[in-house]
Enzyme design. Structure first.
Site, PDB file in Angstrom:
ATOM      1  N   SER A   1       1.742 -15.880  32.275  1.00  0.00           N
ATOM      2  CA  SER A   1       3.180 -15.670  32.188  1.00  0.00           C
ATOM      3  C   SER A   1       3.799 -15.584  33.581  1.00  0.00           C
ATOM      4  CB  SER A   1       3.475 -14.428  31.348  1.00  0.00           C
ATOM      5  OG  SER A   1       4.860 -14.272  31.140  1.00  0.00           O
TER       6      SER A   1
ATOM      7  N   ASP B   1      10.676 -18.142  31.752  1.00  0.00           N
ATOM      8  CA  ASP B   1       9.515 -17.699  32.506  1.00  0.00           C
ATOM      9  C   ASP B   1       8.428 -18.767  32.389  1.00  0.00           C
ATOM     10  OD1 ASP B   1       8.677 -17.313  29.909  1.00  0.00           O
ATOM     11  OD2 ASP B   1       7.982 -15.255  30.190  1.00  0.00           O
TER      12      ASP B   1
ATOM     13  N   ASP C   1       5.477 -19.281  30.785  1.00  0.00           N
ATOM     14  CA  ASP C   1       4.975 -19.807  29.515  1.00  0.00           C
ATOM     15  C   ASP C   1       6.086 -19.932  28.487  1.00  0.00           C
ATOM     16  OD1 ASP C   1       5.190 -17.001  29.304  1.00  0.00           O
ATOM     17  OD2 ASP C   1       3.596 -16.888  27.803  1.00  0.00           O
TER      18      ASP C   1
ATOM     19  N   ASP D   1       8.054 -18.118  26.770  1.00  0.00           N
ATOM     20  CA  ASP D   1       8.296 -17.303  25.580  1.00  0.00           C
ATOM     21  C   ASP D   1       9.465 -16.346  25.782  1.00  0.00           C
ATOM     22  OD1 ASP D   1       7.037 -15.566  27.335  1.00  0.00           O
ATOM     23  OD2 ASP D   1       5.647 -14.744  25.846  1.00  0.00           O
TER      24      ASP D   1
END
Length: 464
Positions: free
Chosen positions: A99, A249, A251, A253
């Site tokens: 992340s 961000d 990744d 999500d």
């Protein structure tokens, strides 16, 4: 000496690359996942970090050599793993991602059937111990186990169709959006949605920056929660005369919003907007929110006929509470947004779709819309204080306000929450750092906010 994997958190794995996370460890984790979860078919994917492909391949090999068939989705945002796990009716899914952690980190997020998160309370401890057992005794074999297949797969088209069902494309008004993928995993999804909009003559124009995935992260790790990561998106909104800016961000999500003047919007107020978006369609719905800042969301939910409940922060808590209450939406001010019709999982793509539909229905610009809400419930955003004796500091604050005698509510719910007629605040301990986190808000009173913030800061300063 026994080797221990000490980089597992209660909900996932986050580790500095090296001894705690390398291809050998990834292989062991894949093997352990298959054995402990009795998984026969899972999907894997990875973010754009330079180490993700090698770790993903080793993870897949560990799964396959333990007899578990693997669908390799390639480069993915975390939510694509959530979708694929349900879409293909799999036994689980694993995303290789760190992340927003520094560039020398990577990690993994784990889900089981129906994309239910796997944490320490429901399987992650077993995976950890099994992986450690193998790493300490690598000669142990899997006699009689047939190596399963690893095959490439994509359900991007189906995923795009699913998330677009959250809105009515024919109701979208002409709009220009600034999209900043941060050179992370969001770019290919943005491209796919843009193509779908063009095919259906949706009058929404995308202005894309940093859209190409680049594991070297030339602009830095994308984490718009940090003030230092916001300037480029803000300026690009202004330069391109956009109606809205969205940044993701690593990744993807989590997504973060900038209004038409380039101002960053705190996640707290996005929770209120998303609650309204659902309640406009059906007022008989339940909304969940985290307990740090609450009054704006409660006010909007009450105005629109819904029910609002608090949930502890963290995806494992909020996903569980959403299932139990059949909540249509749950939001955290940290920009994690969860949706019943997305398997109670968080998504960084569904929120902005709902926001542009809401803006179209209201025929208002985002700055105008949010300026009113921010004035009603002003707050300075979350403030962090470095304090070693965190629990003692919070107890002393509690006692101070008990002695004052004018608090309406003093309770512990994911931290200390104290509420008065015209202001309230929350104090929480960080789980990983010597930090106490403060959130404070008032009812349309900036002067009171300033005074009470100074009071609490003075009380906390005694512990610094």
């Amino acid at each position: 000496m026994k080797f221990t994997l000490n980089s597992f958190t209660p909900y996932d794995l986050r580790a500095k690359l090296g001894e705690q996370l390398n291809p050998e460890v990834a292989y062991a984790i894949g093997r352990a996942y298959a054995l402990t979860q009795k998984a026969k078919k899972v999907c894997v994917g990875g973010d754009i970090r330079l180490s993700s492909e090698e770790l993903k391949n080793a993870l897949a090999r560990g799964l396959a050599e333990a007899g578990c068939e693997v669908l390799d989705l390639g480069l993915t945002g975390t939510e694509e793993i959530y979708f694929a796990t349900v879409h293909y009716k799999l036994d689980g899914g694993i995303q290789v991602t760190a992340s927003h952690n520094p560039i020398n980190y990577n990690g993994m997020k784990f889900v089981g059937p129906n994309s239910i998160p796997i944490g320490m309370a429901n399987g992650l401890q077993d995976i950890k111990e099994s992986a450690e057992q193998y790493l300490n005794h690598p000669s142990e074999n899997l006699s009689g186990t047939q190596i399963a297949a690893i095959r490439s797969e994509s359900c991007l088209a189906e995923y795009i169709q699913h998330i677009l069902k959250f809105i009515s494309l024919d109701k979208l008004h002409p709009m220009r959006l600034l999209m900043n993928a941060g050179n992370g995993a969001a770019g290919h999804i943005i491209d796919a949605i843009e193509k779908e909009f063009q095919n259906k003559n949706v009058p929404v124009e995308f202005i894309k920056i940093n859209n190409e995935p680049d594991g070297k992260f030339p602009k830095g790790i994308p984490n718009p929660l940090l003030h230092s990561c916001r300037a480029e998106t803000s300026q690009a909104v202004i330069d391109n005369n956009c109606d809205l800016g969205i940044a993701w961000d690593g990744d993807c999500d989590r997504c973060f919003f900038f209004d038409n003047k380039g101002d960053f919007i705190e996640g707290y107020f996005i929770v209120g907007l998303l609650a309204e978006a659902f309640l406009k369609h059906d007022p008989n719905q339940t909304i969940l929110q985290d307990p740090r800042l609450t009054w704006n969301t409660i006010d909007i939910v009450n105005e629109n006929g819904g029910q609002c409940f608090k949930s502890k922060t963290g995806h494992a808590f909020i996903k569980k509470d959403m299932r139990e209450r059949d909540a249509v939406y749950g939001g955290e001010m940290s920009a994690h947004h969860y949706f019943r019709d997305f398997f109670y999982c968080d998504s960084g793509m569904i929120p902005w779709l709902l926001i542009i539909e809401l803006l179209s229905s209201k025929e208002a610009d985002l700055h105008e819309l949010l300026h009113q809400r921010i004035a009603l419930f002003p707050n300075p955003g979350e403030l962090n204080f470095t304090i070693s004796h965190k629990d003692e500091a919070i107890k002393s604050i509690e006692q101070y306000f008990r002695d004052q005698g004018d608090a309406l509510i003093i309770e512990y719910f994911d931290g200390l929450n104290i509420e008065f007629k015209d202001w309230r605040f929350s104090l929480r301990c960080s789980n990983t750092e010597p930090l106490v986190r403060l959130n404070i808000e008032t009812r349309a009173n900036q002067g009171l906010l300033k005074n009470k913030l100074a009071l609490i800061q003075s009380l906390l300063d005694k512990w610094i």
